[in-house]
Design an enzyme around this catalytic site. Structure first.
Site, PDB file in Angstrom:
ATOM      1  N   MET A  28     -39.307   9.554 -92.017  1.00 48.98           N
ATOM      2  CA  MET A  28     -40.396   9.845 -92.945  1.00 48.98           C
ATOM      3  C   MET A  28     -41.736  10.119 -92.258  1.00 48.98           C
ATOM      4  O   MET A  28     -42.783   9.949 -92.874  1.00 48.98           O
ATOM      5  CB  MET A  28     -40.525   8.695 -93.960  1.00 48.98           C
ATOM      6  CG  MET A  28     -39.256   8.420 -94.767  1.00 48.98           C
ATOM      7  SD  MET A  28     -38.606   9.873 -95.671  1.00 48.98           S
ATOM      8  CE  MET A  28     -39.748   9.916 -97.047  1.00 48.98           C
ATOM      9  N   ASN A  38     -32.317  18.234 -90.558  1.00 53.07           N
ATOM     10  CA  ASN A  38     -32.913  17.249 -91.464  1.00 53.07           C
ATOM     11  C   ASN A  38     -32.151  17.285 -92.775  1.00 53.07           C
ATOM     12  O   ASN A  38     -31.645  18.329 -93.177  1.00 53.07           O
ATOM     13  CB  ASN A  38     -34.388  17.603 -91.721  1.00 53.07           C
ATOM     14  CG  ASN A  38     -35.060  16.633 -92.686  1.00 53.07           C
ATOM     15  OD1 ASN A  38     -34.868  15.413 -92.580  1.00 53.07           O
ATOM     16  ND2 ASN A  38     -35.843  17.157 -93.622  1.00 53.07           N
ATOM     17  N   HIS A  58     -32.784  16.631 -96.829  1.00 51.07           N
ATOM     18  CA  HIS A  58     -33.893  16.530 -97.774  1.00 51.07           C
ATOM     19  C   HIS A  58     -33.321  16.420 -99.190  1.00 51.07           C
ATOM     20  O   HIS A  58     -32.423  17.194 -99.549  1.00 51.07           O
ATOM     21  CB  HIS A  58     -34.802  17.751 -97.645  1.00 51.07           C
ATOM     22  CG  HIS A  58     -36.007  17.665 -98.528  1.00 51.07           C
ATOM     23  ND1 HIS A  58     -37.062  16.823 -98.263  1.00 51.07           N
ATOM     24  CD2 HIS A  58     -36.307  18.289 -99.694  1.00 51.07           C
ATOM     25  CE1 HIS A  58     -37.966  16.941 -99.220  1.00 51.07           C
ATOM     26  NE2 HIS A  58     -37.532  17.826-100.098  1.00 51.07           N
ATOM     27  N   SER A  99     -30.241  19.032 -99.549  1.00 50.99           N
ATOM     28  CA  SER A  99     -30.088  20.143 -98.607  1.00 50.99           C
ATOM     29  C   SER A  99     -30.134  19.616 -97.190  1.00 50.99           C
ATOM     30  O   SER A  99     -30.920  18.710 -96.888  1.00 50.99           O
ATOM     31  CB  SER A  99     -31.237  21.152 -98.767  1.00 50.99           C
ATOM     32  OG  SER A  99     -31.385  21.579-100.105  1.00 50.99           O
TER      33      SER A  99
END
Ligand code: GAR
Length: 202
Positions: free
Chosen positions: A90, A107, A109, A136
């Site tokens: 984060m 990453n 998300h 995603s």
């Protein structure tokens, strides 16, 4: 096999899913789990899984993102990763940092990108009245939550959903999607992964 570093900030459930997926003939293996929060629950889980752990506490570098990232980079490089997976990490990373891992940092998300970059994705999907929501996995580039999408999973939004119910229905799909994308990516395959939509049983 490819060496995978995983960056976390919290409970680390996606990290656990990634680690547990890297078995057998998998083209990659986990080499380190790094948190920006020394108290992140995921660090103990990684230790229990036998993975090396480290933390770089961002609060020790107030107002100095570059100093934080220098130490984070040095810590990462100590484990010589081929691939870096952000898994509930984060902290926003600067362009200088992302450039160092261009084409080898992923990453996850919790939205159907390009929708809802940034925070509070579940609340924003509900407010917009979206019939579907999802998660995603994308390649990390300089712009936040903006790189090429390498996989998505979706759920139907139901009448009485709240941000919490959406998050808890989505998390198990994150745990399927991220390992599926990582396996392809580690094989040099950037074809997007699409999981079938999950309809909840009434
Ligand atoms: C996951 O839902 C992940 O998609 C989200 O945080 C959660 C971490 O859970 N990531 C972001 O919001 C990134 N901006 P975990 O620590 O149990 O994997």
């Amino acid at each position: 096999s490819k060496r995978v570093a995983i960056l976390i900030s919290g409970g680390g459930s996606n990290m656990v899913a990634l680690v547990n997926s890297m078995i057998g003939d998998h083209p990659a293996r986990p080499v380190v789990v790094i948190s920006n929060d020394p108290n992140a629950g995921g660090l103990a889980k990684a230790r229990d899984l036998g993975i090396a752990t480290a933390f770089v506490d961002h609060r020790e570098y107030p107002n100095d993102r570059n100093a934080f990232e220098e130490i984070l980079h040095a810590t990462l490089e100590g484990h010589n990763p081929d691939i870096v997976c952000l898994a509930g990490f984060m902290r926003i990373l600067t362009e200088g940092f992302t450039a160092r891992y261009e084409g080898r940092m992923l990453n996850i998300h919790p939205s159907l990108l390009p929708k809802y970059k940034g925070l509070h994705t579940h609340a924003r999907a509900l407010e917009a009245g979206d019939p579907e929501h999802g998660c995603s996995v994308h390649e990390v580039t300089a712009a936040l939550d903006d790189g090429p999408v390498l996989g998505q999973a979706r759920i139907a939004v139901e009448q009485n959903d709240t941000p919490e119910t959406l998050a808890s229905r989505l998390l198990p799909l994150e745990h399927e999607l991220y390992p599926a994308v990582l396996r392809r990516f580690a094989n040099g395959d950037r074809t997007p992964v699409r999981l079938p939509i999950m309809r909840s049983i009434p």
